[in-house]
Design a protein around this motif. Sequence first.
Motif, PDB file in Angstrom:
ATOM      1  N   MET A   1       0.795  -1.108  -0.007  1.00  0.00           N
ATOM      2  CA  MET A   1       0.156  -0.071   0.032  1.00  0.00           C
ATOM      3  C   MET A   1       0.926   1.170  -0.017  1.00  0.00           C
ATOM      4  SD  MET A   1      -2.834   1.082   2.757  1.00  0.00           S
ATOM      5  CE  MET A   1      -3.849   2.679   2.682  1.00  0.00           C
ATOM      6  N   SER A   2       0.467   2.202  -0.604  1.00  0.00           N
ATOM      7  CA  SER A   2       1.359   3.472  -0.942  1.00  0.00           C
ATOM      8  C   SER A   2       1.191   4.309   0.244  1.00  0.00           C
ATOM      9  CB  SER A   2       0.894   4.153  -2.135  1.00  0.00           C
ATOM     10  OG  SER A   2       1.198   3.403  -3.515  1.00  0.00           O
ATOM     11  N   ARG A   3       2.252   4.952   0.546  1.00  0.00           N
ATOM     12  CA  ARG A   3       2.289   5.879   1.736  1.00  0.00           C
ATOM     13  C   ARG A   3       1.494   7.199   1.193  1.00  0.00           C
ATOM     14  NH1 ARG A   3       8.145   6.074   4.238  1.00  0.00           N
ATOM     15  NH2 ARG A   3       7.031   6.840   5.802  1.00  0.00           N
ATOM     16  N   THR A   4       0.891   7.690   1.901  1.00  0.00           N
ATOM     17  CA  THR A   4      -0.022   8.887   1.546  1.00  0.00           C
ATOM     18  C   THR A   4       0.117   9.997   2.634  1.00  0.00           C
ATOM     19  OG1 THR A   4      -1.404   7.665   0.303  1.00  0.00           O
ATOM     20  CG2 THR A   4      -2.137   9.964   0.736  1.00  0.00           C
ATOM     21  N   ILE A   5       0.341  11.324   2.196  1.00  0.00           N
ATOM     22  CA  ILE A   5       0.114  12.295   3.286  1.00  0.00           C
ATOM     23  C   ILE A   5      -1.017  13.161   2.579  1.00  0.00           C
ATOM     24  CG2 ILE A   5       1.147  14.706   3.973  1.00  0.00           C
ATOM     25  CD1 ILE A   5       3.874  13.151   3.885  1.00  0.00           C
ATOM     26  N   VAL A   6      -1.968  13.604   3.528  1.00  0.00           N
ATOM     27  CA  VAL A   6      -3.070  14.326   3.019  1.00  0.00           C
ATOM     28  C   VAL A   6      -2.884  15.720   3.831  1.00  0.00           C
ATOM     29  CG1 VAL A   6      -5.568  14.684   3.637  1.00  0.00           C
ATOM     30  CG2 VAL A   6      -4.571  12.363   3.189  1.00  0.00           C
ATOM     31  N   VAL A   7      -3.446  16.490   3.026  1.00  0.00           N
ATOM     32  CA  VAL A   7      -3.198  18.056   3.155  1.00  0.00           C
ATOM     33  C   VAL A   7      -4.797  18.534   3.253  1.00  0.00           C
ATOM     34  CG1 VAL A   7      -2.394  20.575   3.006  1.00  0.00           C
ATOM     35  CG2 VAL A   7      -1.234  18.563   2.286  1.00  0.00           C
ATOM     36  N   GLY A   8      -5.323  19.210   4.203  1.00  0.00           N
ATOM     37  CA  GLY A   8      -6.268  19.981   4.419  1.00  0.00           C
ATOM     38  C   GLY A   8      -6.366  21.584   3.709  1.00  0.00           C
ATOM     39  N   LEU A   9      -6.970  21.507   2.614  1.00  0.00           N
ATOM     40  CA  LEU A   9      -6.668  22.939   1.743  1.00  0.00           C
ATOM     41  C   LEU A   9      -7.960  23.912   1.760  1.00  0.00           C
ATOM     42  CD1 LEU A   9      -4.273  24.101  -0.147  1.00  0.00           C
ATOM     43  CD2 LEU A   9      -5.715  22.823  -2.198  1.00  0.00           C
ATOM     44  N   ASP A  10      -7.754  25.048   2.107  1.00  0.00           N
ATOM     45  CA  ASP A  10      -8.947  25.840   2.129  1.00  0.00           C
ATOM     46  C   ASP A  10      -8.526  27.346   1.454  1.00  0.00           C
ATOM     47  OD1 ASP A  10      -7.673  27.335   3.849  1.00  0.00           O
ATOM     48  OD2 ASP A  10      -8.771  27.005   5.549  1.00  0.00           O
ATOM     49  N   GLY A  11      -7.364  27.448   0.683  1.00  0.00           N
ATOM     50  CA  GLY A  11      -6.907  28.596   0.023  1.00  0.00           C
ATOM     51  C   GLY A  11      -6.388  29.698   0.979  1.00  0.00           C
ATOM     52  N   SER A  12      -6.472  29.529   2.446  1.00  0.00           N
ATOM     53  CA  SER A  12      -5.670  30.410   3.131  1.00  0.00           C
ATOM     54  C   SER A  12      -4.357  30.488   2.939  1.00  0.00           C
ATOM     55  CB  SER A  12      -6.283  30.259   4.697  1.00  0.00           C
ATOM     56  OG  SER A  12      -5.719  29.168   5.248  1.00  0.00           O
ATOM     57  N   LEU A  40     -18.922  23.123   0.780  1.00  0.00           N
ATOM     58  CA  LEU A  40     -20.180  22.880   0.434  1.00  0.00           C
ATOM     59  C   LEU A  40     -20.735  24.009  -0.358  1.00  0.00           C
ATOM     60  CD1 LEU A  40     -21.711  21.587   3.657  1.00  0.00           C
ATOM     61  CD2 LEU A  40     -21.416  20.274   1.434  1.00  0.00           C
ATOM     62  N   TRP A  41     -21.121  23.888  -1.611  1.00  0.00           N
ATOM     63  CA  TRP A  41     -21.900  24.941  -2.345  1.00  0.00           C
ATOM     64  C   TRP A  41     -23.081  25.403  -1.923  1.00  0.00           C
ATOM     65  CZ3 TRP A  41     -25.307  24.592  -6.872  1.00  0.00           C
ATOM     66  CH2 TRP A  41     -25.450  25.887  -7.845  1.00  0.00           C
ATOM     67  N   HIS A  42     -23.372  26.829  -1.587  1.00  0.00           N
ATOM     68  CA  HIS A  42     -24.414  27.208  -1.255  1.00  0.00           C
ATOM     69  C   HIS A  42     -25.034  28.163  -2.482  1.00  0.00           C
ATOM     70  CE1 HIS A  42     -24.306  25.450   2.874  1.00  0.00           C
ATOM     71  NE2 HIS A  42     -23.230  26.005   2.819  1.00  0.00           N
ATOM     72  N   PRO A  43     -25.818  27.898  -3.511  1.00  0.00           N
ATOM     73  CA  PRO A  43     -26.238  28.756  -4.117  1.00  0.00           C
ATOM     74  C   PRO A  43     -26.727  30.032  -3.958  1.00  0.00           C
ATOM     75  CG  PRO A  43     -27.362  26.806  -4.321  1.00  0.00           C
ATOM     76  CD  PRO A  43     -26.470  26.596  -3.550  1.00  0.00           C
ATOM     77  N   PRO A  61     -19.083  32.338  -9.123  1.00  0.00           N
ATOM     78  CA  PRO A  61     -17.662  32.591  -8.963  1.00  0.00           C
ATOM     79  C   PRO A  61     -16.983  31.794  -7.740  1.00  0.00           C
ATOM     80  CG  PRO A  61     -18.652  34.660  -8.001  1.00  0.00           C
ATOM     81  CD  PRO A  61     -19.652  33.872  -8.816  1.00  0.00           C
ATOM     82  N   GLN A  62     -17.765  31.679  -6.457  1.00  0.00           N
ATOM     83  CA  GLN A  62     -17.147  30.911  -5.727  1.00  0.00           C
ATOM     84  C   GLN A  62     -16.953  29.399  -6.072  1.00  0.00           C
ATOM     85  OE1 GLN A  62     -19.905  31.417  -2.010  1.00  0.00           O
ATOM     86  NE2 GLN A  62     -18.797  33.500  -1.573  1.00  0.00           N
ATOM     87  N   ARG A  63     -18.210  28.947  -6.739  1.00  0.00           N
ATOM     88  CA  ARG A  63     -18.097  27.580  -6.883  1.00  0.00           C
ATOM     89  C   ARG A  63     -16.676  27.369  -7.995  1.00  0.00           C
ATOM     90  NH1 ARG A  63     -23.141  23.711  -8.951  1.00  0.00           N
ATOM     91  NH2 ARG A  63     -22.112  21.792  -8.965  1.00  0.00           N
ATOM     92  N   GLU A  64     -16.739  28.170  -9.094  1.00  0.00           N
ATOM     93  CA  GLU A  64     -15.489  28.157  -9.909  1.00  0.00           C
ATOM     94  C   GLU A  64     -14.117  28.108  -9.157  1.00  0.00           C
ATOM     95  OE1 GLU A  64     -15.614  31.368 -12.531  1.00  0.00           O
ATOM     96  OE2 GLU A  64     -17.620  30.158 -13.547  1.00  0.00           O
ATOM     97  N   TRP A  65     -14.081  29.028  -8.085  1.00  0.00           N
ATOM     98  CA  TRP A  65     -12.934  29.070  -7.148  1.00  0.00           C
ATOM     99  C   TRP A  65     -12.629  27.870  -6.496  1.00  0.00           C
ATOM    100  CZ3 TRP A  65     -12.621  28.765  -1.897  1.00  0.00           C
ATOM    101  CH2 TRP A  65     -11.279  28.810  -1.307  1.00  0.00           C
TER     102      TRP A  65
END
Length: 294
Positions: A1-12, A40-43, A61-65
């Motif tokens: 099984m491949s080793r994996t590092i996860v990053v939580g990304l929010d653009g900050s 979560l997209w809130h239209p 634009p938020q969804r595109e970003w």
Amino acid sequence: MSRTIVVGLDGSPESLAAAEWAAREARLTDAQLRLVHAWLWHPYVYGPLAGVAVPPPSEDPQREWAERLPRETAAKLAADHPGLSVTAERVAEQPVTVLLAAAEEAELLVLGSRGLSGVAGFLTGSVAQAVVARSRTPIVLVRADARPAEASGPEDVVLGLDLEHADASVIAFAFRAAARRATDLRVVHGWSLPPYYGYSGAFDAAVDAELLAEAQQRLSEVLSPWREKFPGVEVREQAVIGGAGPHLVEASRKAALVVVGRRNRLSPVGAHIGPVTQAVLHHSAAPVAVIPHD
């Protein structure tokens, strides 16, 4: 099984610094990097507005970003770190739920944490606090002003070690981190007078000296087998009177990484982060690795 590092990304800036730190760590450990953006997209509420052209949902634009962020971040990291295996995804779910689930499939989760000043250090938001308190996977929190590896020099890895709960997974993580960085390991253990000594012991220099010697001996005994497993890591031991938190914060100013443990236990109000780990999370000047253990 491949080793994996996860990053939580929010653009900050903090999460982008975390992604950069994780990319370097993935190169060190020959691991895959997975970027996860929970959004979560809130239209918008669309309705007739006099004289105002309202864009349809497809042009939100938020969804595109949210769609661009993980993809563009992954492309930049791949370009900056040739040979790095990096994937990215956006998940339509609450961040804490997404990050905890992603962490279960990884060996390390990396999150950003807001740096306020040299005194205030880390300010862990509600998402980071919740994930740190509940995750069964090691987590590293990185400030936006984290120094790049090439600027850090041969800084130590610092381990906060509780001899009453000296879990092997916490010690192993610190030794491996020091070995990968070809740097020293500084181990800090805080101790207090046993309650049966009462107040009189606190003013007896002979008692203090004797107990300090005992703490240092115990610390050396716990670390002895790990020195044998990692002969290339130079270990410096420090037994200090009182809580280890302030000493770890001070040591973090010249550290590449601070490693602390978190016991998997529940308090009456839910998952719990101990006072030493809490202090380090809020005030460390270096990235902090929190290792959960039973």
